[in-house]
Design an enzyme around this catalytic site. Structure first.
Site, PDB file in Angstrom:
ATOM      1  CB  CYS A 190      11.410  -6.845   3.303  1.00 54.27           C
ATOM      2  SG  CYS A 190       9.819  -6.553   4.105  1.00 54.27           S
ATOM      3  CG  HIS A 204      10.886  -7.139  -2.748  1.00 53.82           C
ATOM      4  ND1 HIS A 204      11.540  -7.828  -1.741  1.00 53.82           N
ATOM      5  CD2 HIS A 204       9.957  -6.377  -2.123  1.00 53.82           C
ATOM      6  CE1 HIS A 204      11.030  -7.486  -0.566  1.00 53.82           C
ATOM      7  NE2 HIS A 204      10.063  -6.614  -0.775  1.00 53.82           N
ATOM      8  CD  GLU A 218      10.840  -6.167  -7.932  1.00 56.39           C
ATOM      9  OE1 GLU A 218      11.940  -6.776  -7.895  1.00 56.39           O
ATOM     10  OE2 GLU A 218       9.840  -6.531  -7.275  1.00 56.39           O
ATOM     11  CE  LYS A 270       9.387 -11.209  -0.835  1.00 55.46           C
ATOM     12  NZ  LYS A 270      10.565 -10.983  -1.713  1.00 55.46           N
ATOM     13  CG  HIS A 323       7.585 -10.659   2.191  1.00 60.67           C
ATOM     14  ND1 HIS A 323       8.922 -10.870   2.449  1.00 60.67           N
ATOM     15  CD2 HIS A 323       7.464  -9.317   1.978  1.00 60.67           C
ATOM     16  CE1 HIS A 323       9.570  -9.719   2.392  1.00 60.67           C
ATOM     17  NE2 HIS A 323       8.714  -8.770   2.099  1.00 60.67           N
ATOM     18  CG  PHE A 355       7.612  -1.733   5.648  1.00 53.20           C
ATOM     19  CD1 PHE A 355       7.180  -1.833   4.331  1.00 53.20           C
ATOM     20  CD2 PHE A 355       6.733  -2.103   6.655  1.00 53.20           C
ATOM     21  CE1 PHE A 355       5.908  -2.291   4.027  1.00 53.20           C
ATOM     22  CE2 PHE A 355       5.450  -2.556   6.359  1.00 53.20           C
ATOM     23  CZ  PHE A 355       5.042  -2.646   5.048  1.00 53.20           C
TER      24      PHE A 355
END
Length: 412
Positions: free
Chosen positions: A162, A302, A313, A334, A339, A398
């Site tokens: 990502c 994010h 976050e 998002k 996403h 990830f």
């Protein structure tokens, strides 16, 4: 170090083609999430996604070329064409040796892989396409953009899940800073909406299962969030050395001033405790920009709508910004487009550039029930007017990848 500005933007998103439809969607708090139409998802626990609507690759290439590109590459070529046009760089003139391409993708040609695996099983090895490998590999978006527009400089692909789009832009920033190019076409592209990918994420229990309310499914920082929404598309920006842009009279959206990249070194999917890797990435970007945390006017988070990402976050932002974190606007675009994985960083940076241009902070939609552990100002549900001089954009992926970009309104 040479200064780097952004002179063109191109977007392919679940709202459609171009920056204008993207901005109209996010500033009005609309959702581009809907039930999947591309394949039968009835046997999946999650049946919703952010599909790009009515995309026609023949607007950007001929039929033969389109048949030899996976969907993610088609998106990258389309977004690059839009960005170059926006930058005033005539696509009919080869860009030459001082223009490079750095476009990331988290997954690459998964649609091609799935289709060719089915062919192998049902029709045999001798029916596999000779274009299978060059259509599938993740670097082909950068390769095809280079071919299509004659960009002969630095050419690469970043694959960091990502973070791929943000890492690509940050690395392209460095290419220009050190003098290896004057112009870079950079961002991310992704087309993961195939049954194989959806089944994999469903198995991992990371996707929202709010199938009866697609528009309300993505709800970052909300107490009722139950997973992320997969999206697709491409976000491409044109990075340019400042004097090169000035000499040709280019429109300048903003200056790219900071880039931070770190690793959690912790877990393949779960963020590090206390947001450790994110904290170090944000601090690195601030240090690179020579900017104090108090100067940041807005953070594009994010913000995936997953339990751990949103919580950690939030902690990370508090650790970086201290008491100022509570008065700092933070939102997740998002919530409206899902996403976009490897394309997310590029599209989100474009959202930041448009926010700066229009002096409006995009909202976090579907924020209805506050999570006591997520207690910042998430600009709930409605865009907010604001003077934006400095914006931070966060991407975490990830594998423990973290990438943070900072843009600043250009003086003068």
């Amino acid at each position: 170090m040479r200064r780097v500005v952004i002179t063109g933007i191109g977007a392919v998103t679940p709202f459609g083609l171009g920056k204008d439809v993207l901005w109209e969607g996010i500033v009005n708090g609309r959702s581009g999430v809907r039930r999947i139409t591309r394949f039968d998802a009835s046997d999946l626990t999650s049946q919703i996604a952010g599909e790009v609507p009515e995309f026609d690759p023949l607007q950007f290439m001929d039929r033969k070329e389109a048949r030899r590109m996976d969907r993610f590459t088609q998106y990258a070529v389309a977004a690059s064409s839009l960005a170059l046009s926006d930058a005033g760089l005539d696509k009919k003139v080869p860009l030459g040796e001082r223009t490079g391409v750095l476009i990331g993708s988290g997954i690459g040609g998964l649609e091609t892989l799935e289709t060719q695996c089915q062919t192998l099983i049902t029709r045999g090895a001798n029916r596999i396409s000779p274009f299978f490998v060059p259509m599938m590999i993740a670097d082909m978006a950068a390769g095809q953009v280079s071919i299509q527009f004659g960009a002969k400089g630095h050419n690469a692909c970043t694959v960091t899940a990502c973070c791929s789009g943000s890492h690509s832009i940050g690395d392209a920033f460095r290419v220009i800073q050190r003098g290896d190019a004057d112009v870079m076409i950079s961002g991310g592209a992704e087309a993961p909406l195939v049954k194989l990918a959806m089944a994999g994420f469903c198995s991992a229990k990371t996707l929202s299962v709010r199938n009866d309310e697609p528009e309300k499914a993505c709800r970052p920082f909300d107490a009722q969030r139950d997973g992320f929404i997969m999206g697709e598309g491409s976000g491409i920006v044109i990075l340019e050395e400042l004097e090169h842009a000035r000499q040709r009279g280019a429109k300048i959206y903003a200056e790219l001033v900071g880039y931070g990249a770190t690793a959690d070194a912790y877990h393949i999917t779960t963020p590090a405790p206390e947001g450790d890797g994110a904290v170090r990435a944000m601090r690195a970007a601030l240090g690179d920009a020579g900017i104090d945390a108090t100067q940041v006017d807005y953070v594009n988070a994010h913000g995936t709508s997953t339990e751990y990402n949103d919580y950690f976050e939030t902690i990370a932002i508090k650790r970086v910004f201290g008491e100022n974190a509570y008065s700092l606007p933070v939102s997740s675009t998002k919530s409206m487009i899902g996403h976009l994985l490897g394309a997310a960083g590029g599209v989100e940076l474009i959202s930041c550039l448009l926010a700066m241009e229009h002096e409006l902070i995009p909202p976090t939609i579907n924020y209805e029930e506050p999570d006591p552990r997520c207690d910042l100002d998430y600009v709930p549900n409605t865009a907010r007017p604001a003077e934006l001089e400095v914006i931070m954009s966060n991407s975490f992926g990830f594998g423990g990848h973290n990438a943070v970009l900072i843009i600043r309104k250009l003086d003068g």
